[in-house]
Each structure stands twice: as C-alpha cells, then as structure tokens.
Design an enzyme around this catalytic site. Structure first.
Site, PDB file in Angstrom:
ATOM      1  N   PHE A  21      -2.848   0.749 -14.530  1.00 11.58           N
ATOM      2  CA  PHE A  21      -1.499   0.940 -13.997  1.00 11.58           C
ATOM      3  C   PHE A  21      -1.398   2.335 -13.391  1.00 11.58           C
ATOM      4  O   PHE A  21      -1.611   3.333 -14.070  1.00 11.58           O
ATOM      5  CB  PHE A  21      -0.452   0.754 -15.100  1.00 11.58           C
ATOM      6  CG  PHE A  21       0.941   0.726 -14.567  1.00 11.58           C
ATOM      7  CD1 PHE A  21       1.453  -0.435 -14.010  1.00 11.58           C
ATOM      8  CD2 PHE A  21       1.739   1.867 -14.607  1.00 11.58           C
ATOM      9  CE1 PHE A  21       2.750  -0.470 -13.494  1.00 11.58           C
ATOM     10  CE2 PHE A  21       3.033   1.837 -14.098  1.00 11.58           C
ATOM     11  CZ  PHE A  21       3.540   0.672 -13.538  1.00 11.58           C
ATOM     12  N   VAL A  22      -1.099   2.389 -12.108  1.00 14.92           N
ATOM     13  CA  VAL A  22      -1.084   3.671 -11.409  1.00 14.92           C
ATOM     14  C   VAL A  22       0.345   4.070 -11.020  1.00 14.92           C
ATOM     15  O   VAL A  22       1.209   3.209 -10.858  1.00 14.92           O
ATOM     16  CB  VAL A  22      -1.980   3.636 -10.152  1.00 14.92           C
ATOM     17  CG1 VAL A  22      -3.436   3.457 -10.539  1.00 14.92           C
ATOM     18  CG2 VAL A  22      -1.547   2.532  -9.182  1.00 14.92           C
TER      19      VAL A  22
ATOM     20  N   LYS B 244      10.967  -0.636  -2.975  1.00 13.55           N
ATOM     21  CA  LYS B 244      11.071   0.737  -2.538  1.00 13.55           C
ATOM     22  C   LYS B 244       9.730   1.455  -2.594  1.00 13.55           C
ATOM     23  O   LYS B 244       9.570   2.535  -2.067  1.00 13.55           O
ATOM     24  CB  LYS B 244      12.033   1.561  -3.402  1.00 13.55           C
ATOM     25  CG  LYS B 244      13.044   0.854  -4.172  1.00 13.55           C
ATOM     26  CD  LYS B 244      13.988   1.865  -4.891  1.00 13.55           C
ATOM     27  CE  LYS B 244      14.170   1.260  -6.213  1.00 13.55           C
ATOM     28  NZ  LYS B 244      15.245   1.798  -7.010  1.00 13.55           N
TER      29      LYS B 244
ATOM     30  N   ASP C  14      -1.117  -6.480  -6.018  1.00 13.70           N
ATOM     31  CA  ASP C  14      -1.530  -6.601  -7.414  1.00 13.70           C
ATOM     32  C   ASP C  14      -1.776  -8.084  -7.725  1.00 13.70           C
ATOM     33  O   ASP C  14      -2.772  -8.636  -7.260  1.00 13.70           O
ATOM     34  CB  ASP C  14      -0.429  -5.979  -8.276  1.00 13.70           C
ATOM     35  CG  ASP C  14      -0.803  -5.829  -9.736  1.00 13.70           C
ATOM     36  OD1 ASP C  14      -1.933  -5.415 -10.007  1.00 13.70           O
ATOM     37  OD2 ASP C  14       0.034  -6.126 -10.601  1.00 13.70           O
TER      38      ASP C  14
ATOM     39  N   ARG D 132       7.619   8.483  -8.710  1.00 12.29           N
ATOM     40  CA  ARG D 132       7.425   8.099  -7.302  1.00 12.29           C
ATOM     41  C   ARG D 132       7.138   9.317  -6.428  1.00 12.29           C
ATOM     42  O   ARG D 132       6.491   9.223  -5.395  1.00 12.29           O
ATOM     43  CB  ARG D 132       8.683   7.408  -6.747  1.00 12.29           C
ATOM     44  CG  ARG D 132       8.972   6.039  -7.351  1.00 12.29           C
ATOM     45  CD  ARG D 132      10.043   5.339  -6.513  1.00 12.29           C
ATOM     46  NE  ARG D 132      10.663   4.209  -7.175  1.00 12.29           N
ATOM     47  CZ  ARG D 132      10.192   2.957  -7.166  1.00 12.29           C
ATOM     48  NH1 ARG D 132       9.067   2.686  -6.537  1.00 12.29           N
ATOM     49  NH2 ARG D 132      10.841   1.985  -7.784  1.00 12.29           N
TER      50      ARG D 132
ATOM     51  N   LYS E 208      -5.605  -4.153  -5.793  1.00 12.35           N
ATOM     52  CA  LYS E 208      -6.144  -4.279  -7.147  1.00 12.35           C
ATOM     53  C   LYS E 208      -6.626  -5.723  -7.301  1.00 12.35           C
ATOM     54  O   LYS E 208      -5.992  -6.534  -7.965  1.00 12.35           O
ATOM     55  CB  LYS E 208      -5.021  -3.984  -8.143  1.00 12.35           C
ATOM     56  CG  LYS E 208      -5.439  -3.248  -9.392  1.00 12.35           C
ATOM     57  CD  LYS E 208      -4.342  -3.284 -10.419  1.00 12.35           C
ATOM     58  CE  LYS E 208      -3.454  -2.073 -10.433  1.00 12.35           C
ATOM     59  NZ  LYS E 208      -2.386  -2.194 -11.471  1.00 12.35           N
TER      60      LYS E 208
HETATM   61  P1  5GP Z   1       2.435  -8.057  -7.296  1.00 13.57           P
HETATM   62  O1  5GP Z   1       2.009  -8.243  -8.713  1.00 13.57           O
HETATM   63  O2  5GP Z   1       3.504  -9.029  -6.937  1.00 13.57           O
HETATM   64  O3  5GP Z   1       1.272  -8.058  -6.349  1.00 13.57           O
HETATM   65  O4  5GP Z   1       3.082  -6.613  -7.220  1.00 13.57           O
HETATM   66  C1  5GP Z   1       4.448  -6.466  -7.475  1.00 13.57           C
HETATM   67  C2  5GP Z   1       4.883  -5.057  -7.529  1.00 13.57           C
HETATM   68  O5  5GP Z   1       4.549  -4.576  -8.813  1.00 13.57           O
HETATM   69  C3  5GP Z   1       4.262  -4.072  -6.559  1.00 13.57           C
HETATM   70  O6  5GP Z   1       4.851  -4.066  -5.278  1.00 13.57           O
HETATM   71  C4  5GP Z   1       4.542  -2.773  -7.307  1.00 13.57           C
HETATM   72  O7  5GP Z   1       5.861  -2.347  -7.050  1.00 13.57           O
HETATM   73  C5  5GP Z   1       4.381  -3.209  -8.756  1.00 13.57           C
HETATM   74  N1  5GP Z   1       3.034  -2.867  -9.247  1.00 13.57           N
HETATM   75  C6  5GP Z   1       1.928  -3.631  -9.331  1.00 13.57           C
HETATM   76  N2  5GP Z   1       0.878  -2.935  -9.825  1.00 13.57           N
HETATM   77  C7  5GP Z   1       1.360  -1.682 -10.071  1.00 13.57           C
HETATM   78  C8  5GP Z   1       0.764  -0.476 -10.577  1.00 13.57           C
HETATM   79  O8  5GP Z   1      -0.416  -0.362 -10.928  1.00 13.57           O
HETATM   80  N3  5GP Z   1       1.604   0.590 -10.684  1.00 13.57           N
HETATM   81  C9  5GP Z   1       2.918   0.551 -10.326  1.00 13.57           C
HETATM   82  N4  5GP Z   1       3.627   1.671 -10.461  1.00 13.57           N
HETATM   83  N5  5GP Z   1       3.501  -0.551  -9.832  1.00 13.57           N
HETATM   84  C10 5GP Z   1       2.723  -1.650  -9.704  1.00 13.57           C
END
Ligand code: 5GP
Ligand code: MG
Length: 180
Positions: A152-153, A42, A101, A165, A129
């Site tokens: 972490f944002v 979402k 991420d 959100r 990131k």
């Molecule tokens: P991935 O680690 O698979 O690239 O990211 C997975 C999900 O983790 C992202 O789509 C997001 O929802 C959440 N996520 C990753 N980094 C952050 C962050 O710094 N802040 C927040 N709020 N969610 C994050």
C-alpha cells in the site's frame, strides 16, 4: 508526516524523469488529435498537473469523480459522482489515473466513457500494481509510469484516510501509521 514513512519507493527525481518520458510519448501519439484528458479524482490531481504540462500539443482538460455505492462492501459496484463536462463523442480521450490496482475503478470508468462513443479511448496510469488485479479484469493500461509491488503506497496524490496526498514522492507507510 514524513516520520510515518517506512521507505521511499519512487523519489521526486524519478517521478520527474518518468513524467517527462511519458510526455514525449503522449505528445507524439496525440499530435494533431486535440485529445480530451480525463482525470479521475481525487488521487490523480498531482500526477495530472505534472503530466498535462508535459503534453506539448493542444488538448482539453476534464475530470470525473466516481465512488463505490455507500453502505455496501461489495467491490465493483461503482457510481459516477460527478461526470465529465465535455461531449466526447467522436473525440480522442485519454484517461489519467493514479493507480491501477484491482482494476474495478478503471474498468468502470473505461466502460462509462466508452458508452459516450469516443473516437479512441486509452489509459495512462502513473502506477500499476498487476499482482492485485482481480480475475476477470482484462483491461490493460496503455501507458504506465511505474509498476509497483503489492504494497500500500501513499504520496503524490495517493492517500491513507485522506492524508499523505501532499508528499512529493511515493512511499510505504510504517505499520504504526495505520493504527495511529
Ligand atoms: P482499483 O482497486 O479499483 O484498481 O483502485 C481503486 C482506488 O483505490 C485507486 O484509484 C486508489 O485511489 C486506491 N488505491 C489502490 N491501491 C492503492 C494504494 O496502494 N495506495 C493508495 N493510497 N490508494 C490505493
Ligand atoms: Mg483513484
């Protein structure tokens, strides 16, 4: 809510300008291609709503929802909770994401959509990131809004425990907010 924010990383005005710039680029690149724009729920909803209105050429909207398997802590084991509804075979597809991420979710989403044999498949992520990228993830975003440091944002669709959100900017939480 605003009191929980330690610092603002990207302001509303910066977001507005960058989304406009990306819109110019995407409009040019997808002119006449009638792309299917797939949002990954979402976290992407706020960016998606802004971004789609800056793409000034015909396009189609679709969404998918993915999650990690319940009951396991292992990363990388993802599943499709809700698939897209369009038939994308032979179509130009653009994935919109909130943040790239570790890369697990985008890698999974990318493979899933690629198996449906689109004519092209590209990635536009609002935040990148790169410091957090898992070794072995070779996938690269084609369009990036902002590159952020390893913090972490929250805000602009991104949550902590489903909150924040609705903040209109990208910020970093105070440590107390995590405990709170
Ligand atoms: P991935 O680690 O698979 O690239 O990211 C997975 C999900 O983790 C992202 O789509 C997001 O929802 C959440 N996520 C990753 N980094 C952050 C962050 O710094 N802040 C927040 N709020 N969610 C994050
Ligand atoms: Mg997400």
């Amino acid at each position: 809510m605003e009191n929980d924010i330690l610092k603002v990383l990207i302001t509303e005005e910066q977001i507005r300008r960058r989304v406009q710039e990306l819109g110019v680029e995407l409009t040019k690149d997808y002119e006449g291609k009638d792309p299917v724009i797939v949002g990954v729920l979402k976290g992407v909803v706020v960016f998606y709503a802004d971004m789609i209105r800056q793409i000034k050429t015909p396009c189609q909207m679709d969404f998918m929802w993915i999650s990690s398997y319940a009951g396991t802590t292992s990363t990388g084991s993802m599943q499709v909770k809700r698939d897209i509804s369009a038939d994308i075979r032979g179509r130009h597809v653009l994935i919109l994401e909130d943040i790239f991420d570790t890369g697990n979710s985008l890698d999974f989403t990318y493979r899933h959509l690629l198996s449906k044999e689109p004519a092209s498949l590209k990635i536009c992520t609002f935040l990148d990131k790169p410091e957090r990228r898992k070794p072995g993830i070779t996938l690269k975003p084609d369009y990036v809004g902002y590159t952020v440091p390893n913090e972490f944002v929250v805000g602009y669709g991104l949550d902590f425990n489903e909150h924040y959100r609705n903040l209109p900017y990208i910020g970093v939480l105070k440590p107390e907010a995590y405990e709170g």
